[in-house]
Design a protein around this motif. Sequence first.
Motif, PDB file in Angstrom:
ATOM      1  N   ASP A  45       6.372  72.405  72.496  1.00 27.83           N
ATOM      2  CA  ASP A  45       6.116  73.801  72.836  1.00 27.83           C
ATOM      3  C   ASP A  45       7.118  74.377  73.825  1.00 27.83           C
ATOM      4  O   ASP A  45       7.218  75.589  73.970  1.00 27.83           O
ATOM      5  CB  ASP A  45       4.714  73.947  73.411  1.00 27.83           C
ATOM      6  CG  ASP A  45       3.635  73.637  72.374  1.00 27.83           C
ATOM      7  OD1 ASP A  45       3.941  73.713  71.171  1.00 27.83           O
ATOM      8  OD2 ASP A  45       2.508  73.324  72.789  1.00 27.83           O
ATOM      9  N   ASP A  46       7.840  73.525  74.527  1.00 25.01           N
ATOM     10  CA  ASP A  46       8.775  73.996  75.550  1.00 25.01           C
ATOM     11  C   ASP A  46      10.193  74.234  75.026  1.00 25.01           C
ATOM     12  O   ASP A  46      11.095  74.542  75.797  1.00 25.01           O
ATOM     13  CB  ASP A  46       8.843  72.995  76.707  1.00 25.01           C
ATOM     14  CG  ASP A  46       7.536  72.891  77.471  1.00 25.01           C
ATOM     15  OD1 ASP A  46       6.789  73.892  77.481  1.00 25.01           O
ATOM     16  OD2 ASP A  46       7.266  71.837  78.044  1.00 25.01           O
ATOM     17  N   ALA A  47      10.412  74.108  73.726  1.00 26.39           N
ATOM     18  CA  ALA A  47      11.756  74.204  73.169  1.00 26.39           C
ATOM     19  C   ALA A  47      12.431  75.536  73.500  1.00 26.39           C
ATOM     20  O   ALA A  47      13.591  75.565  73.919  1.00 26.39           O
ATOM     21  CB  ALA A  47      11.718  73.994  71.661  1.00 26.39           C
ATOM     22  N   VAL A  48      11.735  76.629  73.331  1.00 27.32           N
ATOM     23  CA  VAL A  48      12.328  77.945  73.594  1.00 27.32           C
ATOM     24  C   VAL A  48      12.635  78.098  75.073  1.00 27.32           C
ATOM     25  O   VAL A  48      13.707  78.576  75.461  1.00 27.32           O
ATOM     26  CB  VAL A  48      11.401  79.075  73.099  1.00 27.32           C
ATOM     27  CG1 VAL A  48      11.925  80.432  73.517  1.00 27.32           C
ATOM     28  CG2 VAL A  48      11.245  78.995  71.588  1.00 27.32           C
ATOM     29  N   ALA A  95      18.710  76.553  79.656  1.00 26.39           N
ATOM     30  CA  ALA A  95      20.044  75.977  79.463  1.00 26.39           C
ATOM     31  C   ALA A  95      21.085  77.075  79.289  1.00 26.39           C
ATOM     32  O   ALA A  95      22.182  77.000  79.858  1.00 26.39           O
ATOM     33  CB  ALA A  95      20.041  75.051  78.253  1.00 26.39           C
ATOM     34  N   THR A  96      20.756  78.112  78.531  1.00 23.43           N
ATOM     35  CA  THR A  96      21.683  79.228  78.336  1.00 23.43           C
ATOM     36  C   THR A  96      21.938  79.956  79.649  1.00 23.43           C
ATOM     37  O   THR A  96      23.083  80.286  79.971  1.00 23.43           O
ATOM     38  CB  THR A  96      21.125  80.205  77.284  1.00 23.43           C
ATOM     39  OG1 THR A  96      20.960  79.493  76.056  1.00 23.43           O
ATOM     40  CG2 THR A  96      22.048  81.384  77.065  1.00 23.43           C
ATOM     41  N   ALA A  97      20.882  80.194  80.405  1.00 22.47           N
ATOM     42  CA  ALA A  97      21.032  80.873  81.698  1.00 22.47           C
ATOM     43  C   ALA A  97      21.873  80.043  82.661  1.00 22.47           C
ATOM     44  O   ALA A  97      22.719  80.581  83.382  1.00 22.47           O
ATOM     45  CB  ALA A  97      19.664  81.156  82.298  1.00 22.47           C
ATOM     46  N   MET A  98      21.671  78.738  82.666  1.00 19.74           N
ATOM     47  CA  MET A  98      22.446  77.873  83.558  1.00 19.74           C
ATOM     48  C   MET A  98      23.919  77.870  83.166  1.00 19.74           C
ATOM     49  O   MET A  98      24.797  77.906  84.032  1.00 19.74           O
ATOM     50  CB  MET A  98      21.873  76.453  83.545  1.00 19.74           C
ATOM     51  CG  MET A  98      20.540  76.364  84.254  1.00 19.74           C
ATOM     52  SD  MET A  98      19.783  74.726  84.152  1.00 19.74           S
ATOM     53  CE  MET A  98      20.967  73.726  85.023  1.00 19.74           C
ATOM     54  N   ASP A  99      24.202  77.828  81.864  1.00 13.51           N
ATOM     55  CA  ASP A  99      25.596  77.876  81.404  1.00 13.51           C
ATOM     56  C   ASP A  99      26.267  79.183  81.823  1.00 13.51           C
ATOM     57  O   ASP A  99      27.398  79.193  82.301  1.00 13.51           O
ATOM     58  CB  ASP A  99      25.676  77.736  79.884  1.00 13.51           C
ATOM     59  CG  ASP A  99      25.424  76.326  79.401  1.00 13.51           C
ATOM     60  OD1 ASP A  99      25.446  75.385  80.232  1.00 13.51           O
ATOM     61  OD2 ASP A  99      25.195  76.157  78.186  1.00 13.51           O
ATOM     62  N   THR A 100      25.560  80.278  81.636  1.00 12.45           N
ATOM     63  CA  THR A 100      26.107  81.588  82.002  1.00 12.45           C
ATOM     64  C   THR A 100      26.338  81.673  83.502  1.00 12.45           C
ATOM     65  O   THR A 100      27.391  82.141  83.955  1.00 12.45           O
ATOM     66  CB  THR A 100      25.151  82.707  81.551  1.00 12.45           C
ATOM     67  OG1 THR A 100      24.995  82.608  80.127  1.00 12.45           O
ATOM     68  CG2 THR A 100      25.687  84.079  81.912  1.00 12.45           C
ATOM     69  N   ALA A 101      25.369  81.225  84.285  1.00 11.73           N
ATOM     70  CA  ALA A 101      25.510  81.253  85.745  1.00 11.73           C
ATOM     71  C   ALA A 101      26.679  80.391  86.192  1.00 11.73           C
ATOM     72  O   ALA A 101      27.465  80.782  87.061  1.00 11.73           O
ATOM     73  CB  ALA A 101      24.218  80.783  86.401  1.00 11.73           C
ATOM     74  N   TRP A 102      26.834  79.209  85.601  1.00  8.88           N
ATOM     75  CA  TRP A 102      27.942  78.324  85.972  1.00  8.88           C
ATOM     76  C   TRP A 102      29.282  78.986  85.670  1.00  8.88           C
ATOM     77  O   TRP A 102      30.207  78.945  86.473  1.00  8.88           O
ATOM     78  CB  TRP A 102      27.827  76.998  85.236  1.00  8.88           C
ATOM     79  CG  TRP A 102      28.998  76.096  85.513  1.00  8.88           C
ATOM     80  CD1 TRP A 102      30.016  75.827  84.683  1.00  8.88           C
ATOM     81  CD2 TRP A 102      29.276  75.408  86.733  1.00  8.88           C
ATOM     82  NE1 TRP A 102      30.912  74.997  85.280  1.00  8.88           N
ATOM     83  CE2 TRP A 102      30.488  74.719  86.551  1.00  8.88           C
ATOM     84  CE3 TRP A 102      28.617  75.298  87.952  1.00  8.88           C
ATOM     85  CZ2 TRP A 102      31.049  73.938  87.536  1.00  8.88           C
ATOM     86  CZ3 TRP A 102      29.188  74.511  88.938  1.00  8.88           C
ATOM     87  CH2 TRP A 102      30.383  73.844  88.726  1.00  8.88           C
ATOM     88  N   GLU A 103      29.388  79.607  84.499  1.00  9.49           N
ATOM     89  CA  GLU A 103      30.631  80.283  84.142  1.00  9.49           C
ATOM     90  C   GLU A 103      30.940  81.415  85.120  1.00  9.49           C
ATOM     91  O   GLU A 103      32.079  81.586  85.535  1.00  9.49           O
ATOM     92  CB  GLU A 103      30.549  80.822  82.720  1.00  9.49           C
ATOM     93  CG  GLU A 103      30.594  79.733  81.668  1.00  9.49           C
ATOM     94  CD  GLU A 103      30.361  80.263  80.264  1.00  9.49           C
ATOM     95  OE1 GLU A 103      30.408  81.489  80.057  1.00  9.49           O
ATOM     96  OE2 GLU A 103      30.128  79.442  79.377  1.00  9.49           O
TER      97      GLU A 103
END
Length: 54
Positions: A22-25, A31-39
């Motif tokens: 149930d936690d997939a989304v 993960a997407t937010a962390m990638d964007t923040a890191w960039e």
Amino acid sequence: MHRELTLRLPRVPEIVGGRLGDDAVLVGAIATAMDTAWELVFQRRVLGRSISEA
């Protein structure tokens, strides 16, 4: 799902349940937010340029 795919595809891949359940989304969004923040941080702090310059 398998029945519908057999009507539309010549070869149907194996369909299995995901491990995240149930936690997939939620995990994908984090993960997407962390990638964007890191960039953003890397571009601005380390390279010293704005995103528009990249």
